[in-house]
Design a protein around this motif. Structure first.
Motif, PDB file in Angstrom:
ATOM      1  N   LEU A  10       0.878  -1.165   0.000  1.00 53.01           N
ATOM      2  CA  LEU A  10       0.000   0.000   0.000  1.00 53.01           C
ATOM      3  C   LEU A  10       0.912   1.210   0.000  1.00 53.01           C
ATOM      4  CD1 LEU A  10      -2.784  -0.696   2.673  1.00 53.01           C
ATOM      5  CD2 LEU A  10      -3.136  -0.279   0.251  1.00 53.01           C
ATOM      6  N   ALA A  11       0.656   2.182  -0.857  1.00 51.44           N
ATOM      7  CA  ALA A  11       1.534   3.349  -0.893  1.00 51.44           C
ATOM      8  C   ALA A  11       0.728   4.622  -1.015  1.00 51.44           C
ATOM      9  CB  ALA A  11       2.507   3.230  -2.066  1.00 51.44           C
ATOM     10  N   LEU A  12       1.006   5.551  -0.092  1.00 51.56           N
ATOM     11  CA  LEU A  12       0.366   6.865  -0.124  1.00 51.56           C
ATOM     12  C   LEU A  12       1.188   7.807  -0.978  1.00 51.56           C
ATOM     13  CD1 LEU A  12      -0.282   7.068   3.681  1.00 51.56           C
ATOM     14  CD2 LEU A  12      -2.077   7.203   1.968  1.00 51.56           C
ATOM     15  N   TYR A  13       0.540   8.846  -1.503  1.00 57.12           N
ATOM     16  CA  TYR A  13       1.304   9.870  -2.201  1.00 57.12           C
ATOM     17  C   TYR A  13       0.492  11.141  -2.273  1.00 57.12           C
ATOM     18  CZ  TYR A  13      -1.489   8.742  -6.372  1.00 57.12           C
ATOM     19  OH  TYR A  13      -2.515   8.535  -7.259  1.00 57.12           O
ATOM     20  N   ARG A  14       1.192  12.260  -2.461  1.00 61.95           N
ATOM     21  CA  ARG A  14       0.491  13.517  -2.705  1.00 61.95           C
ATOM     22  C   ARG A  14       1.398  14.403  -3.549  1.00 61.95           C
ATOM     23  NH1 ARG A  14       2.427  17.919  -0.016  1.00 61.95           N
ATOM     24  NH2 ARG A  14       3.613  17.519   1.892  1.00 61.95           N
ATOM     25  N   ARG A  15       0.767  15.403  -4.152  1.00 62.99           N
ATOM     26  CA  ARG A  15       1.556  16.314  -4.959  1.00 62.99           C
ATOM     27  C   ARG A  15       2.377  17.226  -4.077  1.00 62.99           C
ATOM     28  NH1 ARG A  15      -2.739  18.854  -8.998  1.00 62.99           N
ATOM     29  NH2 ARG A  15      -1.126  20.456  -9.080  1.00 62.99           N
ATOM     30  N   PHE A  16       3.534  17.622  -4.601  1.00 63.63           N
ATOM     31  CA  PHE A  16       4.244  18.702  -3.926  1.00 63.63           C
ATOM     32  C   PHE A  16       5.104  19.402  -4.967  1.00 63.63           C
ATOM     33  CE2 PHE A  16       8.846  17.917  -2.788  1.00 63.63           C
ATOM     34  CZ  PHE A  16       9.049  16.846  -3.627  1.00 63.63           C
ATOM     35  N   SER A  17       5.464  20.638  -4.700  1.00 63.36           N
ATOM     36  CA  SER A  17       6.327  21.358  -5.631  1.00 63.36           C
ATOM     37  C   SER A  17       7.449  22.021  -4.864  1.00 63.36           C
ATOM     38  CB  SER A  17       5.551  22.414  -6.404  1.00 63.36           C
ATOM     39  OG  SER A  17       4.202  22.438  -6.022  1.00 63.36           O
ATOM     40  N   MET A  18       8.559  22.141  -5.537  1.00 57.87           N
ATOM     41  CA  MET A  18       9.722  22.782  -4.942  1.00 57.87           C
ATOM     42  C   MET A  18      10.360  23.664  -5.996  1.00 57.87           C
ATOM     43  SD  MET A  18      10.882  21.737  -1.848  1.00 57.87           S
ATOM     44  CE  MET A  18      10.222  20.684  -0.621  1.00 57.87           C
ATOM     45  N   ALA A  19      10.951  24.778  -5.533  1.00 58.49           N
ATOM     46  CA  ALA A  19      11.644  25.658  -6.460  1.00 58.49           C
ATOM     47  C   ALA A  19      13.104  25.255  -6.530  1.00 58.49           C
ATOM     48  CB  ALA A  19      11.514  27.102  -6.017  1.00 58.49           C
ATOM     49  N   ILE A  20      13.628  25.217  -7.724  1.00 60.87           N
ATOM     50  CA  ILE A  20      15.053  24.919  -7.897  1.00 60.87           C
ATOM     51  C   ILE A  20      15.677  26.104  -8.589  1.00 60.87           C
ATOM     52  CG2 ILE A  20      14.709  23.760 -10.115  1.00 60.87           C
ATOM     53  CD1 ILE A  20      16.990  21.879  -9.327  1.00 60.87           C
ATOM     54  N   VAL A  21      16.844  26.500  -8.070  1.00 61.08           N
ATOM     55  CA  VAL A  21      17.493  27.672  -8.649  1.00 61.08           C
ATOM     56  C   VAL A  21      18.794  27.283  -9.335  1.00 61.08           C
ATOM     57  CG1 VAL A  21      18.460  29.936  -8.142  1.00 61.08           C
ATOM     58  CG2 VAL A  21      16.452  29.141  -6.909  1.00 61.08           C
ATOM     59  N   GLU A  22      19.522  26.305  -8.778  1.00 61.59           N
ATOM     60  CA  GLU A  22      20.834  25.979  -9.331  1.00 61.59           C
ATOM     61  C   GLU A  22      20.706  25.266 -10.668  1.00 61.59           C
ATOM     62  OE1 GLU A  22      21.400  22.993  -5.969  1.00 61.59           O
ATOM     63  OE2 GLU A  22      22.257  21.916  -7.670  1.00 61.59           O
ATOM     64  N   GLY A  23      21.765  25.389 -11.459  1.00 62.49           N
ATOM     65  CA  GLY A  23      21.809  24.636 -12.718  1.00 62.49           C
ATOM     66  C   GLY A  23      20.936  25.178 -13.818  1.00 62.49           C
TER      67      GLY A  23
END
Lengths: 885, 111
Positions: free
Chosen positions: A168-181
């Motif tokens: 059984l696996a739970l999940y949810r959306r998430f977002s992160m900001a990336i600046v490097e590269g």
């Protein structure tokens, strides 16, 4: 003694395999008889020594050459005769062949294209190992018509008490900001339980999946990258494992990279493609893990042998005991919904796709009817030939086989052209298909599609060839040989051809009615008022991150600065923010009314909830019905206020005035402050235009900033023109904060209709195709009938009939045909259009207006098809006609 | 049709043996000394050309001897004519080239 006998015979039998079938039995007997006779003779004279035995073997070897030299006789086998004859006929009648092949190619091609879509989207299992054991699980209650979410604690209980699942696996959306590269970018991703990839059965290309110890609140700073992100942002670095990446202000360690072949799980049509994965990292002690904090999604892998229904029943039982144990945490009718994952992903599009497959099936039937008609025409010309063959000894079955071979050759040619056409069609569909159709990228013309095309090709040859073949083989020997061609059969052939055309018209009617009903539904939908004015509004998503924005006043300050700048920009009429945009997701929260506290707060109704800036309603043009809107004065520190939608007022406050009542949002654990209702605004469509609006509630952004916001800008002209100004406003206030999903508000509405539009376009295309084919068929038959009656026309004209009378005579013919076709078609539509049921909106399957309109269109087409031969007949010179034989 | 084309030597020999009363394929092999891989194809060609006819033995005879019926061949009228023509031609050839060896092999005789 016995062995040598067997050796010879065995040799003859072995060699006999290559002798043409027709000759085989006799050939074997000839050889065997000689060998056995000689063998018996030698034995009788006791001369059967090894020398003579060898001699026998030597002689039987000669059979090989004999068999070889018989090979050319194979070509005289009937099968090859038929094929040669068929090829000759097909090539000789070039125009018939071309028309037939073209017609069939259209039918088979359309079927190939649609079947390739149906196969990839509906029939193929999901691209995970043993995908038929994957399920999606959600908590349901009477308030939620389409359950999608679960909460952490309930899932832990399920995990502990259930025996149906391997994983059984739970999940949810998430977002992160990336600046490097590279440029600052907002990355979309999923936070997942540590066994998420094991549940799906996915192996990493590099590195590993998450460990259970990483799925804890403090340890969850590890990352798995999608293949595309790894290439795009990290240059495909082979040493990526162990590298640290800065996301927002946290440092993550990369532990794995997904393979290129991995297909992300997109259970909701508006889920963005996830590029980063991190552990969920929840624990039962956390507030967000509470019972009732339903914001997570759950997938599971059933144990072998367990069905989804069984798991559903088991979880229902467990949930019921949880309700007993924790009565205030659950709705009394809480239950679980276990659904096959494939069903969840593609269930939405299954009806439209099957409808389309049925439609192209009809198109193919019409094509077959047309080709059958062509064959029946030619049958008349070939009566003498068939009679001669019959007189020379060809039985009826032989004649039928002969003609069917010809039909098969034509069908194969049509099938080959059709497959090419279908392949082109498939690539076109995947190109222009709306992304709302799931698994679009998995569509291709593979061997199963080709096998399907071959099967329907053979089927069509039987459909269009069999009846004409039977007709032709039924030969009236004396009649056909004597007369110069026109025999008594032509009358019954006309009857059959008319029947075929009436059938075609009926099928065409069905197709066009289907398209018409869908079209009317679509039109009705576009007239639905969404509750706001979507024109000339640009939207985008904001994402505020960073230590300093933890303070709500700093975050608010950021927003205010951006919006002040925007309002000053040219072409901008207004700017506002909202936590959830209509047609883009949802946010449902509990709604507790103060003087009506329920004993079980979990039974409180849910509303679609929005946090908005004061001029949101002005910018969106949502009307105020009573009371007042939010103002700049409603800030933190002043009494909390709320607004509700009209439906909410009607449903939850039927006999009293909601204004002045106090309400609390969220689950009881949230302990949100009580807000006073100060106004009622108009309803808004949040989900789709074909559902009734839900009940909705609003709070002021300044009093509750805990959300991710979408920005709205109303412009004077084309909203896209202010995109530059908007990005400029953001970057001038704080360049490290990303914006994403910049698009006009109208696009969201259009996207919600995209799938319908696509289905309608295709069904309209098939309807038009069927109609044209049926029209051509009708023209063919009526011309033919007119030809039959040329003498009659001549006599009538000689006796003084006017052109008009002749015209009417022919048109009556066409009318009879059309009426028959329409009658059958209408009756069929009454029976079959109910299958469109779920696709229709505000239109009954038996809608009379649509049926009438389509009947009119069909009648017009049939009229044109009749008119041309009618004019020709009217112009006939009586003298020529009378001589016509 | 057969009269026009020249019969090969083996075909002529086979026809001659048929004329001499040898009806069955294996017997013709014995008499002419030709291998089975030659005799049977030649017989079939001759049959196609209408110079010989093939028939199956009477069922009764075969049944009595507990074996399948054999196929036997006979000269047709055309075949007889063609044979005569061919014999004439080969005699001429022979006389024209007297030192050409006569192709005759000793072969196992029955009995």
């Amino acid at each position: 003694m016995r062995h040598s006998l067997k050796a010879h015979l065995w040799l003859i039998r072995a060699i006999g395999v290559i002798v043409p079938r027709r000759l085989r039995a006799d050939w074997r007997q000839e050889w065997e008889a000689e060998l056995r006779y000689r063998e018996a003779l030698l034995a009788e004279w006791e001369r059967l020594d090894w020398r003579n035995k060898l001699d026998l073997t030597r002689r039987s070897l000669g059979a090989f050459r004999d068999a070889l030299l018989l090979q050319p006789r194979r070509w005289e086998d009937e099968m090859f005769q038929d094929l040669r004859y068929g090829m000759r006929m097909v090539l000789k009648n070039g125009s018939f062949t071309l028309v037939a092949v073209f017609t069939l190619a259209l039918g088979i091609g359309a079927n190939t294209a649609i079947f390739s879509v149906v196969k990839a989207v509906l029939l193929n299992p999901l691209p995970y190992p043993e995908a038929d054991r994957l399920v999606s699980i959600a908590e349901s209650d009477p308030d939620t018509p389409r359950p999608e979410t679960v909460d952490f604690t309930t899932t832990s209980d399920w995990r502990e008490r259930s025996h149906s699942f391997e994983h059984l696996a739970l999940y949810r959306r998430f977002s992160m900001a990336i600046v490097e590269g590279g440029e600052p970018e907002l990355l979309q991703g999923l936070r997942v339980g540590s066994d998420f990839f094991d549940t799906l059965g996915v192996k990493m290309e590099l590195g590993r999946t998450f460990l259970p110890e990483e799925d804890q609140p403090e340890q969850r700073y590890v990352l798995v990258l999608s293949h595309a992100l790894w290439l795009r942002r990290f240059g495909g670095d082979p040493d990526i494992i162990g590298r640290r990446v800065q996301l927002n202000e946290a440092s993550f360690s990369v532990v794995g990279v997904l393979p290129r072949s991995y297909r992300p799980l997109l259970t909701s049509l508006d889920d963005p493609n996830p590029e980063i994965y991190a552990p969920l990292g929840y624990s039962v002690s956390q507030p967000s893990a509470c019972r009732g904090c339903q914001h997570l999604r759950l997938i599971g892998r059933l144990k072998p042998g367990v069905t989804a229904e069984q798991a559903d029943a088991e979880l229902d039982t467990i949930t019921q005991s949880l309700v007993q144990e924790f009565p205030t945490s659950y709705d009394s009718q809480a239950a679980a919904r276990v659904e096959l994952l494939q069903e969840k992903l593609v269930g939405q599009v299954s009806t439209p796709l099957w409808v389309l497959l049925g439609a192209v099936g009809f198109v193919l039937l019409i094509a077959c009817a047309n080709v059958a008609n062509l064959l029946l025409v030619r049958a008349t010309d070939r009566e003498r030939e068939m009679a001669l063959r019959a007189a020379l000894g060809a039985g009826r079955r032989r004649l039928v086989r002969l003609l069917m071979t010809e039909s098969l050759l034509v069908a194969l040619a049509g099938g080959a052209a059709g497959v090419l056409l279908g392949a082109w069609g498939t690539s076109l569909l995947t190109g222009v298909g709306p992304k709302e159709i799931p698994r679009l990228d998995e569509i291709s013309v593979d061997w199963s599609v080709l096998a399907f095309s071959l099967a329907i090709t053979v089927l069509t040859s039987i459909l269009f060839g069999l009846i004409p073949a039977f007709r032709s083989s039924h030969v009236d020997l004396s009649g056909a040989l004597k007369s110069s061609g026109r025999s008594t059969n032509s009358g019954s052939r006309y009857g059959l051809r008319s029947l075929l055309v009436a059938g075609e018209l009926a099928l065409a009617f069905l197709l066009v009615v289907g398209a018409g009903l869908l079209g009317k539904s679509f039109l009705q939908l576009t007239k639905v008022n969404p509750g706001f004015d979507p024109q000339n509004v640009l939207t985008l998503g904001t994402y505020v991150w960073g230590q300093r924005y933890q303070k709500p006043e700093v975050e608010l300050g950021f927003y205010r600065q951006v919006m002040d700048q925007l309002r000053a920009a040219p072409g901008v009429e207004g700017a506002a923010m909202v936590s959830t945009l209509p047609f883009a997701g949802y946010d449902r929260r509990g709604f507790q009314i103060r003087h009506r506290l329920l004993p079980n707060p979990s039974e409180a109704p849910s509303t679609d909830h929005y946090s908005v800036t004061p001029d949101y309603f002005r910018v969106m043009r949502i009307p105020l019905k009573r009371g007042r809107l939010f103002t700049e004065a409603d800030v933190e520190g002043t009494p909390h206020v709320a607004l509700i939608s009209e439906s909410c007022a009607l449903q939850l406050f039927p006999n009293e005035d909601p204004i002045g009542k106090q309400v609390q949002f969220g689950s009881p654990n949230d302990d949100a402050p009580w807000a006073t209702i100060v106004g009622i605004v108009g309803d808004v469509q949040q989900y789709s235009l074909d559902r009734a609006p839900t009940i909705q509630s609003y709070i002021a952004q300044a009093q509750d900033v805990r959300y991710v916001y979408m920005l709205l800008v109303r412009t004077e002209g084309d909203p896209r023109r202010v995109e530059g100004a908007v990005r400029e406003a953001f970057s001038s206030v704080d360049p490290t904060q990303p914006v994403f999903q910049v698009q006009p508000l109208e696009d969201y509405l259009a996207a919600s209709l995209a799938e319908r539009r696509f289905t309608l376009a295709l069904l309209g295309l098939f309807g038009a195709l069927g109609l044209v084919m049926a029209g051509v068929g009708a023209y063919g038959v009526i011309s033919y009938v007119v030809g039959l009656r040329t003498r009659e026309v001549g006599i009538r004209k000689a006796l003084g009939a006017e052109r008009r009378d002749v015209l009417l005579m022919v048109l009556r013919q066409g009318l009879a045909l059309t009426a028959a076709g329409l009658a059958v078609g209408y009756l069929a539509s009454l029976a079959l259009t109910r299958f469109l049921g779920s696709l229709l909106f505000d239109v009954r399957p038996t809608d009379v207006a649509v049926a009438g309109l389509v009947a009119g269109v069909l009648a017009t087409v049939a009229f044109i098809a009749s008119y041309v031969p009618a004019r020709r007949a009217a112009k006939v010179d009586p003298i020529v006609a009378l001589r016509y034989e | 049709m057969g009269a026009m084309t020249f019969l090969s030597y083996s075909a002529t020999v086979i026809l001659q043996s048929l004329a001499n009363g040898y009806k069955y394929g294996f017997d013709i092999m014995d008499v002419t000394g030709l291998p089975s891989g030659t005799v049977y194809p030649a017989l079939r060609r001759l049959e196609e050309a209408g110079l010989v006819d093939s028939r199956w033995e009477k069922e009764g005879i075969a049944q009595r001897e507990q074996r399948p019926p054999r196929k036997y061949y006979e000269l047709t009228r055309d075949g007889t004519d063609a044979l005569a023509e061919a014999v004439k031609r080969y005699r001429l050839l022979q006389s024209a080239a007297p030192r050409l060896p006569r192709k005759r092999k000793p072969s196992p005789q029955r009995g």
